[in-house]
Motif scaffolding. Structure first.
Motif, PDB file in Angstrom:
ATOM      1  N   HIS A 217       0.843  -1.204   0.000  1.00 11.14           N
ATOM      2  CA  HIS A 217       0.000   0.000   0.000  1.00 11.14           C
ATOM      3  C   HIS A 217       0.879   1.255   0.000  1.00 11.14           C
ATOM      4  O   HIS A 217       1.782   1.390   0.828  1.00 11.14           O
ATOM      5  N   TYR A 218       0.596   2.157  -0.924  1.00  6.48           N
ATOM      6  CA  TYR A 218       1.233   3.474  -0.926  1.00  6.48           C
ATOM      7  C   TYR A 218       0.147   4.542  -1.034  1.00  6.48           C
ATOM      8  O   TYR A 218      -0.903   4.326  -1.657  1.00  6.48           O
ATOM      9  N   TYR A 219       0.434   5.724  -0.450  1.00  5.87           N
ATOM     10  CA  TYR A 219      -0.541   6.810  -0.412  1.00  5.87           C
ATOM     11  C   TYR A 219       0.109   8.103  -0.885  1.00  5.87           C
ATOM     12  O   TYR A 219       1.315   8.318  -0.725  1.00  5.87           O
ATOM     13  N   ALA A 220      -0.697   8.968  -1.473  1.00  4.11           N
ATOM     14  CA  ALA A 220      -0.257  10.319  -1.828  1.00  4.11           C
ATOM     15  C   ALA A 220      -1.111  11.310  -1.050  1.00  4.11           C
ATOM     16  O   ALA A 220      -2.322  11.113  -0.887  1.00  4.11           O
ATOM     17  N   ASP A 221      -0.471  12.381  -0.551  1.00  3.99           N
ATOM     18  CA  ASP A 221      -1.244  13.401   0.153  1.00  3.99           C
ATOM     19  C   ASP A 221      -1.755  14.443  -0.845  1.00  3.99           C
ATOM     20  O   ASP A 221      -1.564  14.299  -2.066  1.00  3.99           O
ATOM     21  N   ALA A 222      -2.387  15.502  -0.350  1.00  4.17           N
ATOM     22  CA  ALA A 222      -2.994  16.505  -1.227  1.00  4.17           C
ATOM     23  C   ALA A 222      -1.966  17.232  -2.072  1.00  4.17           C
ATOM     24  O   ALA A 222      -2.277  17.764  -3.138  1.00  4.17           O
ATOM     25  N   ALA A 223      -0.721  17.264  -1.616  1.00  3.15           N
ATOM     26  CA  ALA A 223       0.348  17.935  -2.370  1.00  3.15           C
ATOM     27  C   ALA A 223       1.053  16.994  -3.322  1.00  3.15           C
ATOM     28  O   ALA A 223       1.996  17.390  -3.997  1.00  3.15           O
ATOM     29  N   GLY A 224       0.631  15.716  -3.362  1.00  2.38           N
ATOM     30  CA  GLY A 224       1.237  14.763  -4.282  1.00  2.38           C
ATOM     31  C   GLY A 224       2.430  14.031  -3.732  1.00  2.38           C
ATOM     32  O   GLY A 224       3.102  13.305  -4.469  1.00  2.38           O
ATOM     33  N   ARG A 225       2.717  14.194  -2.436  1.00  6.17           N
ATOM     34  CA  ARG A 225       3.859  13.498  -1.834  1.00  6.17           C
ATOM     35  C   ARG A 225       3.457  12.065  -1.525  1.00  6.17           C
ATOM     36  O   ARG A 225       2.415  11.814  -0.892  1.00  6.17           O
ATOM     37  N   THR A 229       1.905   6.700   4.634  1.00  6.95           N
ATOM     38  CA  THR A 229       0.956   7.284   5.580  1.00  6.95           C
ATOM     39  C   THR A 229      -0.258   7.817   4.837  1.00  6.95           C
ATOM     40  O   THR A 229      -0.121   8.651   3.936  1.00  6.95           O
ATOM     41  N   GLN A 230      -1.441   7.366   5.190  1.00 11.36           N
ATOM     42  CA  GLN A 230      -2.655   7.817   4.537  1.00 11.36           C
ATOM     43  C   GLN A 230      -3.157   9.099   5.190  1.00 11.36           C
ATOM     44  O   GLN A 230      -3.265   9.197   6.416  1.00 11.36           O
ATOM     45  N   SER A 231      -3.477  10.106   4.351  1.00 11.18           N
ATOM     46  CA  SER A 231      -3.962  11.383   4.871  1.00 11.18           C
ATOM     47  C   SER A 231      -5.283  11.786   4.243  1.00 11.18           C
ATOM     48  O   SER A 231      -5.907  12.753   4.695  1.00 11.18           O
ATOM     49  N   LEU A 232      -5.712  11.099   3.203  1.00  7.69           N
ATOM     50  CA  LEU A 232      -6.973  11.423   2.535  1.00  7.69           C
ATOM     51  C   LEU A 232      -7.938  10.259   2.733  1.00  7.69           C
ATOM     52  O   LEU A 232      -7.594   9.104   2.436  1.00  7.69           O
TER      53      LEU A 232
END
Length: 544
Positions: A217-225, A229-232
């Motif tokens: 599992h990989y996640y991107a935040d609102a800035a595309g990083r 870590t899941q932030s959305l």
């Protein structure tokens, strides 16, 4: 009025103000089509050049097309632009070498390329080229134009052409950042679409089947990083899968992260229309702002299109994929980590939102209790076996002593056992019986005689006389002028000093010696030599 200069063998033979052409160079195409008045139909030949003095525009004529209709004949000339000439050269690594590499100045790189591919009659490296020191590695079997543009870009440089006084100058120029007079972003015609949500949770599926399959599992935040870590969450979370079924865990981690990072690039689609200008070139960076979406985009010029008709010269540009973007909706969130989390679910184990849940039944608990009871039984039996082992240790040897030829062993229970060894004393060796050798005399040149005594052998050395024209004798092998092979064959050759003289005569001071050996020729033939850059083999210049 714009004059087209026609050249043959590097010298101008005509200047024509009434020419028409369509030229494109850069990404995708590097060619032109030229039209001239009818008086040039038999004058302009294949291999001739044309250029506009003071510009980057020109090329080499490769094709002549003649069309006759209703008694009239029209002729057009087609060929390669200056960039097209470089595009027609493939950078090939030497035999046994993986890549073409170069270390030196930017100007030296251009000199090496045009010299190695026989282009010195066409191009001259400009003295204004950047003196940047660089160490570059070209892609395998790339063409010279694309290869040079790619290796220059990390140094903030681009390839430049300039025609002046019948000479085509090749240079490395700093990349321009195109802004307005105040340094602000240009107000250019921009068509853009802003995308605020894209895939921000990517599940990588690797090797294995069903519950044994490796999952990342990989996640991107609102800035595309991208991180682990899941932030959305909720309506803001957009999830997708990435199927890489043959990947092991480490490879799946890397590929899944790269895929999600690739999906974060850009904020949508952007089209930028550049105004006509002659001050820009391939590789220059243009930045534009769209006030509606709030996007500020940066892209590089990838193609230049130049047209001349009725004395009017127009220049337009095409830009490539947006390389930088900012603005639009922007949010920030908590920390980002590195690396991925790999889950491999087993029997009775569930994975829900990165939480591992194990289902344990009563039968499974009873099985564990049974195995624990069995282990305790094994431990009890082992304790009993230790007691038996302790009894056996008492019969082992505890101590040893030697008196003369008698060996006495004391056991663990205190008892003793003795054994007497056999007398193995031997007399002196003789011709009639075995025995011991006599005491050494200390001399390494003696030998043991059959009667058991040491003796010095007679001197049987022989000095071989030196061979001459009339005397049979020895010849000294120096492995230079005289050599001898393993089968005894003697060979003689000319001395190195003589061959060195011949070599230096053949390559006087100022000559270039091209060799496949990295050895300085001065170490073998004399003279002072210095190595010069070369794409293939080794190039040496004689200084003295």
């Amino acid at each position: 009025m714009v004059d087209v200069v026609l050249l043959r063998d590097g010298r101008a033979y005509a200047v024509e103000p009434d020419a028409t052409f369509d030229l494109a160079y850069g990404s995708g195409e590097n060619d032109f089509e030229l039209s001239l008045p009818s008086s040039y139909q038999s004058r302009v030949k294949a291999g001739d050049w044309w250029m506009i003095d003071g510009s980057a525009y020109g090329g080499i004529i490769d094709t002549i097309t003649s069309t006759s209709d209703s008694g009239s004949t029209s002729v057009t000339w087609k060929g390669r632009s200056w960039a097209g000439v470089l595009q027609g050269k493939i950078l090939q690594p030497p035999a046994g070498v993986d890549y073409v590499t170069y270390r030196g100045t930017a100007a030296g790189l251009l000199e090496t390329v045009i010299r190695s591919y026989g282009l010195t009659s066409l191009f001259t490296v400009s003295q204004s080229s950047a003196a940047t020191n660089m160490s570059v590695q070209f892609d395998r079997y790339t063409n010279a134009y694309d290869g040079l543009m790619k290796v220059l870009a990390p140094y903030g440089l681009r390839l430049g052409f300039h025609c002046q006084d019948d000479i085509v100058y090749l240079s490395c120029e700093p990349v321009k950042r195109i802004t307005d007079a105040n340094g602000d972003n240009l107000e250019l015609p921009v068509k853009s679409s802003l995308e605020t949500r894209r895939t921000n949770h990517l599940i990588g599926l690797g090797k294995g089947e069903l519950h044994d399959r490796v999952v990342v599992h990989y996640y991107a935040d609102a800035a595309g990083r991208v991180s682990t870590t899941q932030s959305l969450f909720g309506v803001d979370e957009v999830t997708d899968t990435y199927d890489y079924s043959n990947a092991e865990r480490d490879e799946l981690l890397q590929k899944t992260r790269e895929e999600l990072e690739e999906r974060q690039k850009g904020n949508g689609s952007v089209e930028v229309t550049l105004p006509e200008s002659e001050g820009w070139d391939i590789g220059d960076q243009v930045t534009a702002f769209d006030p509606v979406t709030g996007l500020t985009v940066t892209s590089a010029i990838t193609k230049t299109i130049v047209k001349l008709s009725r004395g009017n010269l127009t220049v337009s540009y095409e830009v490539g994929k947006v390389s930088e973007s900012s603005g639009g909706r922007s949010e920030s969130s908590g920390g980002a980590g590195s690396g991925g989390i790999v889950y491999s679910a087993g029997d009775g184990i569930r994975i829900t939102n990165n939480t591992i849940i194990a289902d344990v039944t009563q039968s499974e608990l009873d099985s564990v209790a049974s195995k624990a009871s069995q282990a305790m039984s094994y431990a009890s039996n082992a304790s009993n076996e230790v007691g038996t082992l302790r009894d056996g240790i008492e019969s082992y040897v505890k101590d040893l002593s030697i008196t003369g030829r008698t060996l006495t062993a004391t056991l663990g229970n205190g008892s003793r056992r003795s054994v007497t060894t056999q007398d193995t004393t031997y007399s002196r060796v003789s011709t009639s019986s075995d025995g011991l050798a006599p005491r050494l005399s200390g001399s390494t040149g003696q030998y043991l005689r059959a009667d058991g005594s040491w003796s010095t052998p007679p001197d049987t050395r022989y000095t071989l006389p030196r061979a001459s024209q009339y005397t049979l004798g020895g010849v000294k092998v120096d492995n230079s002028t005289i050599t001898i092979t393993s089968d005894g064959t003697i060979s003689a050759r000319q001395s190195s000093s003589s061959s060195g003289g011949s070599f230096l005569t053949a390559w006087p001071v100022g000559s270039l010696y091209h060799s496949t050996s990295p050895t300085n020729p001065g170490s073998r033939y004399g003279g002072q030599w210095v190595q010069r850059p070369a794409l293939e083999g080794y190039l040496w210049e004689r200084l003295s």
